[in-house]
Design a protein around this motif. Sequence first.
Motif, PDB file in Angstrom:
ATOM      1  N   ALA A 192      -9.828   3.130   0.232  1.00 25.75           N
ATOM      2  CA  ALA A 192      -9.215   4.381  -0.229  1.00 25.75           C
ATOM      3  C   ALA A 192      -8.282   4.127  -1.401  1.00 25.75           C
ATOM      4  O   ALA A 192      -8.216   4.926  -2.347  1.00 25.75           O
ATOM      5  CB  ALA A 192      -8.457   5.036   0.932  1.00 25.75           C
ATOM      6  N   HIS A 193      -7.554   3.023  -1.354  1.00 27.99           N
ATOM      7  CA  HIS A 193      -6.622   2.698  -2.439  1.00 27.99           C
ATOM      8  C   HIS A 193      -7.381   2.363  -3.717  1.00 27.99           C
ATOM      9  O   HIS A 193      -6.961   2.726  -4.821  1.00 27.99           O
ATOM     10  CB  HIS A 193      -5.748   1.530  -2.020  1.00 27.99           C
ATOM     11  CG  HIS A 193      -4.612   1.254  -2.958  1.00 27.99           C
ATOM     12  ND1 HIS A 193      -3.744   2.233  -3.375  1.00 27.99           N
ATOM     13  CD2 HIS A 193      -4.203   0.107  -3.563  1.00 27.99           C
ATOM     14  CE1 HIS A 193      -2.843   1.708  -4.200  1.00 27.99           C
ATOM     15  NE2 HIS A 193      -3.113   0.420  -4.331  1.00 27.99           N
ATOM     16  N   MET A 240       0.838  -1.184   0.000  1.00 33.74           N
ATOM     17  CA  MET A 240       0.000   0.000   0.000  1.00 33.74           C
ATOM     18  C   MET A 240       0.879   1.242   0.000  1.00 33.74           C
ATOM     19  O   MET A 240       1.857   1.332   0.736  1.00 33.74           O
ATOM     20  CB  MET A 240      -0.884   0.007   1.251  1.00 33.74           C
ATOM     21  CG  MET A 240      -1.859  -1.129   1.293  1.00 33.74           C
ATOM     22  SD  MET A 240      -3.056  -1.031  -0.035  1.00 33.74           S
ATOM     23  CE  MET A 240      -3.936   0.437   0.458  1.00 33.74           C
ATOM     24  N   PRO A 241       0.544   2.253  -0.817  1.00 32.52           N
ATOM     25  CA  PRO A 241       1.359   3.453  -0.853  1.00 32.52           C
ATOM     26  C   PRO A 241       1.148   4.275   0.398  1.00 32.52           C
ATOM     27  O   PRO A 241       0.099   4.228   1.035  1.00 32.52           O
ATOM     28  CB  PRO A 241       0.832   4.190  -2.089  1.00 32.52           C
ATOM     29  CG  PRO A 241      -0.572   3.735  -2.199  1.00 32.52           C
ATOM     30  CD  PRO A 241      -0.586   2.305  -1.747  1.00 32.52           C
ATOM     31  N   GLN A 242       2.129   5.080   0.752  1.00 29.82           N
ATOM     32  CA  GLN A 242       1.996   5.978   1.871  1.00 29.82           C
ATOM     33  C   GLN A 242       1.091   7.130   1.478  1.00 29.82           C
ATOM     34  O   GLN A 242       0.791   7.358   0.307  1.00 29.82           O
ATOM     35  CB  GLN A 242       3.369   6.480   2.301  1.00 29.82           C
ATOM     36  CG  GLN A 242       4.268   5.366   2.838  1.00 29.82           C
ATOM     37  CD  GLN A 242       5.622   5.886   3.237  1.00 29.82           C
ATOM     38  OE1 GLN A 242       5.957   7.032   2.972  1.00 29.82           O
ATOM     39  NE2 GLN A 242       6.399   5.034   3.872  1.00 29.82           N
ATOM     40  N   ALA A 259      -2.882  -1.606 -12.450  1.00 33.13           N
ATOM     41  CA  ALA A 259      -4.149  -2.338 -12.493  1.00 33.13           C
ATOM     42  C   ALA A 259      -5.193  -1.664 -11.610  1.00 33.13           C
ATOM     43  O   ALA A 259      -6.352  -1.539 -11.984  1.00 33.13           O
ATOM     44  CB  ALA A 259      -3.939  -3.779 -12.039  1.00 33.13           C
ATOM     45  N   TRP A 260      -4.758  -1.236 -10.423  1.00 33.31           N
ATOM     46  CA  TRP A 260      -5.686  -0.510  -9.565  1.00 33.31           C
ATOM     47  C   TRP A 260      -6.166   0.755 -10.275  1.00 33.31           C
ATOM     48  O   TRP A 260      -7.334   1.109 -10.207  1.00 33.31           O
ATOM     49  CB  TRP A 260      -4.997  -0.130  -8.252  1.00 33.31           C
ATOM     50  CG  TRP A 260      -4.993  -1.201  -7.238  1.00 33.31           C
ATOM     51  CD1 TRP A 260      -3.970  -2.044  -6.933  1.00 33.31           C
ATOM     52  CD2 TRP A 260      -6.066  -1.563  -6.380  1.00 33.31           C
ATOM     53  NE1 TRP A 260      -4.346  -2.909  -5.938  1.00 33.31           N
ATOM     54  CE2 TRP A 260      -5.616  -2.629  -5.574  1.00 33.31           C
ATOM     55  CE3 TRP A 260      -7.363  -1.094  -6.203  1.00 33.31           C
ATOM     56  CZ2 TRP A 260      -6.420  -3.225  -4.622  1.00 33.31           C
ATOM     57  CZ3 TRP A 260      -8.161  -1.690  -5.253  1.00 33.31           C
ATOM     58  CH2 TRP A 260      -7.685  -2.736  -4.467  1.00 33.31           C
ATOM     59  N   GLU A 261      -5.233   1.459 -10.940  1.00 31.38           N
ATOM     60  CA  GLU A 261      -5.592   2.709 -11.587  1.00 31.38           C
ATOM     61  C   GLU A 261      -6.574   2.479 -12.721  1.00 31.38           C
ATOM     62  O   GLU A 261      -7.493   3.260 -12.943  1.00 31.38           O
ATOM     63  CB  GLU A 261      -4.340   3.415 -12.118  1.00 31.38           C
ATOM     64  CG  GLU A 261      -3.465   3.966 -10.990  1.00 31.38           C
ATOM     65  CD  GLU A 261      -2.009   3.974 -11.351  1.00 31.38           C
ATOM     66  OE1 GLU A 261      -1.712   3.794 -12.539  1.00 31.38           O
ATOM     67  OE2 GLU A 261      -1.176   4.149 -10.468  1.00 31.38           O
ATOM     68  N   GLN A 262      -6.363   1.400 -13.468  1.00 30.40           N
ATOM     69  CA  GLN A 262      -7.266   1.111 -14.576  1.00 30.40           C
ATOM     70  C   GLN A 262      -8.685   0.873 -14.065  1.00 30.40           C
ATOM     71  O   GLN A 262      -9.661   1.310 -14.670  1.00 30.40           O
ATOM     72  CB  GLN A 262      -6.778  -0.123 -15.347  1.00 30.40           C
ATOM     73  CG  GLN A 262      -7.692  -0.537 -16.505  1.00 30.40           C
ATOM     74  CD  GLN A 262      -7.619   0.440 -17.652  1.00 30.40           C
ATOM     75  OE1 GLN A 262      -6.711   1.245 -17.714  1.00 30.40           O
ATOM     76  NE2 GLN A 262      -8.588   0.364 -18.544  1.00 30.40           N
ATOM     77  N   CYS A 263      -8.807   0.187 -12.918  1.00 28.09           N
ATOM     78  CA  CYS A 263     -10.123  -0.096 -12.368  1.00 28.09           C
ATOM     79  C   CYS A 263     -10.734   1.133 -11.712  1.00 28.09           C
ATOM     80  O   CYS A 263     -11.936   1.337 -11.771  1.00 28.09           O
ATOM     81  CB  CYS A 263     -10.034  -1.224 -11.335  1.00 28.09           C
ATOM     82  SG  CYS A 263      -9.664  -2.830 -12.066  1.00 28.09           S
TER      83      CYS A 263
END
Length: 295
Positions: free
Chosen positions: A167-168, A1-3, A247-251
């Motif tokens: 949130a992510h 998970m990004p900060q 992949a998260w961004e595409q969704c």
Amino acid sequence: MPQMAEHRKNSPPREQIPKNPIKLLKIGFSNPILLYLTFVGILQACTSHTYILWLPTIIEALLHGRVLSSQAGEKPPPANKTLSLLPIILTCVPYLAGALAAGIVAASSQRRKEAYYHSALSMLSAGVFFVLFPVLAKVHIIAGFACLVLVASAGSAAVPPKISLVAHASRGPSQVIGMPLYNSISVLGGFVGPFATGAIVQTSGGGFTVVSIIMGAIIFTCGLLIIALKFWEPCLLRRRGDTADAAWEQCSTGLPVLQKNSNSTDSFSRTAEIMKDADVASTVRVRGTVNHHPQ
């Protein structure tokens, strides 16, 4: 998970977020990962609201030795004020334990930058403790109460990493609608659980035995679904041939996924830069057309 800093860096410029609420809703409902987590949230709210609303009654029935009988939901016989206040005082203990467990697990999740297993293992543990409650309640009152404390601790510990997953999944333009959409829909499970619990307690004849097993199975299923999501993400990657964040961004954004190399920035940042440049170029062309006068 990004900060959090990285999350803000990868958020889109404000002008790229649609102002039309209908478009925002379309973006939210077109996000499969957000909808998946919302379904898990409905199941989770069903168990958590049931536990919260019925906990004083469960503790009161446990103290009077009828938590597993057909009289579990009935009002106890008159007693002195000390005994009547005891269930209320004891109810604070699971809530306090849940708050402490949530803070500990949240800190661990942030430190290790991992949310899937922190949330899933907490849900799985809560499910096991829920199912064990009727067994331990038969052994001793203290054992049954300790089991209720463990249920609250594990269930509360699952919330912070689960919210970070939501949130992510809502990054990009859907971040404006993602969390409100999740909260407003998942809370529907909180209406079903308590009412269903009352009906089961009144008709089953076994007190909170059946309820504990059902609620334990539901929250255990939530943990399995979170683990399944962990392995569903690589399936998306294999179809798109890109990184996890892409992949998260595409969704979550609906934007085209750009390949990354060792010298490139985040794919969403690159997409945002391209879109921003396109907007600037379009503005320049429009202004040039308006201000252009043939000689």
